[in-house]
Design a protein around this motif. Structure first.
Motif, PDB file in Angstrom:
ATOM      1  N   ASP A 126       1.033  -1.181  -0.117  1.00  0.00           N
ATOM      2  CA  ASP A 126       0.189   0.010   0.062  1.00  0.00           C
ATOM      3  C   ASP A 126       0.849   1.145   0.003  1.00  0.00           C
ATOM      4  OD1 ASP A 126      -2.037   1.764   0.293  1.00  0.00           O
ATOM      5  OD2 ASP A 126      -2.362   1.567   2.217  1.00  0.00           O
ATOM      6  N   ASP A 127       1.123   1.709  -1.250  1.00  0.00           N
ATOM      7  CA  ASP A 127       2.207   2.594  -1.104  1.00  0.00           C
ATOM      8  C   ASP A 127       1.682   3.650  -2.557  1.00  0.00           C
ATOM      9  OD1 ASP A 127       4.849   3.967  -2.825  1.00  0.00           O
ATOM     10  OD2 ASP A 127       5.570   3.308  -0.734  1.00  0.00           O
ATOM     11  N   PRO A 128       2.063   5.199  -2.376  1.00  0.00           N
ATOM     12  CA  PRO A 128       1.548   6.054  -3.506  1.00  0.00           C
ATOM     13  C   PRO A 128       2.075   5.624  -4.823  1.00  0.00           C
ATOM     14  CG  PRO A 128       2.050   7.059  -1.483  1.00  0.00           C
ATOM     15  CD  PRO A 128       2.412   5.662  -1.065  1.00  0.00           C
ATOM     16  N   ALA A 131      -0.301   2.872  -5.965  1.00  0.00           N
ATOM     17  CA  ALA A 131      -1.441   3.189  -6.620  1.00  0.00           C
ATOM     18  C   ALA A 131      -1.480   4.055  -7.718  1.00  0.00           C
ATOM     19  CB  ALA A 131      -1.920   4.268  -5.266  1.00  0.00           C
ATOM     20  N   GLU A 132      -0.491   4.786  -8.034  1.00  0.00           N
ATOM     21  CA  GLU A 132      -0.306   5.514  -9.181  1.00  0.00           C
ATOM     22  C   GLU A 132      -0.135   4.354 -10.478  1.00  0.00           C
ATOM     23  OE1 GLU A 132       2.856   8.181  -8.827  1.00  0.00           O
ATOM     24  OE2 GLU A 132       1.727   9.358  -7.500  1.00  0.00           O
ATOM     25  N   ALA A 153      -6.432   3.747  -1.687  1.00  0.00           N
ATOM     26  CA  ALA A 153      -6.417   5.019  -2.489  1.00  0.00           C
ATOM     27  C   ALA A 153      -6.098   4.971  -4.068  1.00  0.00           C
ATOM     28  CB  ALA A 153      -5.048   5.918  -1.973  1.00  0.00           C
ATOM     29  N   SER A 154      -6.273   3.659  -4.775  1.00  0.00           N
ATOM     30  CA  SER A 154      -6.191   3.653  -6.212  1.00  0.00           C
ATOM     31  C   SER A 154      -7.353   3.337  -6.794  1.00  0.00           C
ATOM     32  CB  SER A 154      -5.112   2.185  -6.384  1.00  0.00           C
ATOM     33  OG  SER A 154      -6.137   1.064  -6.046  1.00  0.00           O
TER      34      SER A 154
END
Length: 334
Positions: A126-128, A131-132, A153-154
């Motif tokens: 779970d990492d930005p 998600a991108e 958050a994705s």
């Protein structure tokens, strides 16, 4: 009532008159409940048949991308391969991108190199940046289903797996019941803190044991690999002589058992996750107390179904967390 079929089609499917079907669809009075049920069943049957027509001859390529210990990826791979024929007359194939330890950059690179995919089943950090990478896949028309651990958050279309917080609370309840008045502290082992699912299990477990007076000793960053986990557990046990119980969130359980054995220490209660080959053997031999498990084949089937739903090849169905099975040596499934 919203529907996609002509009254004539529903009447033919149900064996009722068009006038009767019309009364049911428009919720007019004077219709028996059994008749309404027949109309609803006819619509459901037509939906299934339409889905079969959409699937006929279609080919889909599903990518399974996971950073996880091999014992778990082997079990999930077998589950996916067993479920592929379920979607006939469509033809589903799966590609597997599996590794045990690595960086976020490796995960992002793996997702960026996928070509020709119709959908991705993903177990990832779970990492930005992850998600991108998911968002880029979705923007290109490739749906992503997160599995076992979420990246909320994705733009992933859904999460498949157990309620991880609830699993942690369940583990704490069982731990309290079995330890009773024994003054044991508890060791909790995680593979790596970047996995959201493991963090949710840990939070649930800690919150449920908050007022028990027991110290919780944490071991993490082993990636669930036995050699690393055994070393970390040995260090934790030597530093904490009152630990006589284990909640294993991230695996490496054979190594944890070996660490207790090397020190001649007793483990009163050992709660683990997932019925992989190691846990089956340990459970059968009485080395772990219980396994919190969910049906991997049901998970694989649901994840692939969700991908096909995104392609409008199947009608939508509600998604619920997978039920947690409490498996002991006496109800161990074949």
């Amino acid at each position: 009532m919203a529907h996609r079929f002509k009254v004539r089609e529903i009447a033919q499917q149900s064996g009722l008159s068009e006038a009767t079907v019309d009364r049911v669809l428009n919720k007019r009075p004077g219709v028996r409940e059994t008749t309404r049920a027949e109309v609803m069943q006819a619509i459901a049957d037509l939906e299934k048949q339409r889905a079969q027509l959409r699937l006929n001859g279609r080919r889909y390529l599903i990518d399974v991308v996971m950073q996880t210990p091999q014992r778990f990826s082997d079990a999930f791979r077998a589950a996916v391969e067993a479920e592929l024929p379920v979607f006939a007359p469509a033809m589903l194939r799966a590609r597997f991108h599996l590794w045990e330890t690595g960086s976020t950059a490796q995960m992002v690179d793996a997702l960026g190199r996928l070509r020709g995919s119709h959908g991705v089943i993903l177990k990832a950090q779970d990492d930005p940046a992850v998600a991108e990478a998911i968002d880029r896949l979705v923007d290109s028309g490739v749906p992503v289903v997160t599995y076992a651990t979420d990246v909320p958050a994705s733009a992933r279309c859904s999460y498949v797996g157990i309620d991880n917080h609830g699993a942690g609370v369940t583990a704490a309840y069982l731990m309290g019941q079995w330890l009773g008045d024994a003054p044991s502290d508890v060791l909790i082992t995680l593979s790596r803190n970047v996995f959201r699912g493991e963090g949710e299990r840990e939070v649930g477990f800690r919150s449920a044991l908050r007022n028990s007076g027991r110290q919780i000793v944490e071991v993490s960053d082993s990636d669930g690999i036995d050699a690393t986990n055994e070393r970390l557990v040995l260090e934790a046990l030597e530093a904490n002589p009152s630990v006589e119980a284990v909640y294993s969130v991230g695996g490496g359980n054979a190594a944890t058992v070996a660490a207790f054995d090397r020190l001649g220490r007793r483990c009163r209660v050992f709660i683990a996750h997932d019925l992989d080959a190691d846990n089956r053997r340990l459970l059968r031999d009485g080395r772990i107390s219980v396994v919190l498990h969910n049906d991997l084949r049901a998970d694989a089937r649901l994840a692939m179904r969700l991908i096909l739903q995104e392609h409008r090849a199947l009608p939508p169905e509600p998604v619920r967390p997978a039920p947690i099975q409490v498996v002991t040596p006496f109800n161990l499934p074949l």
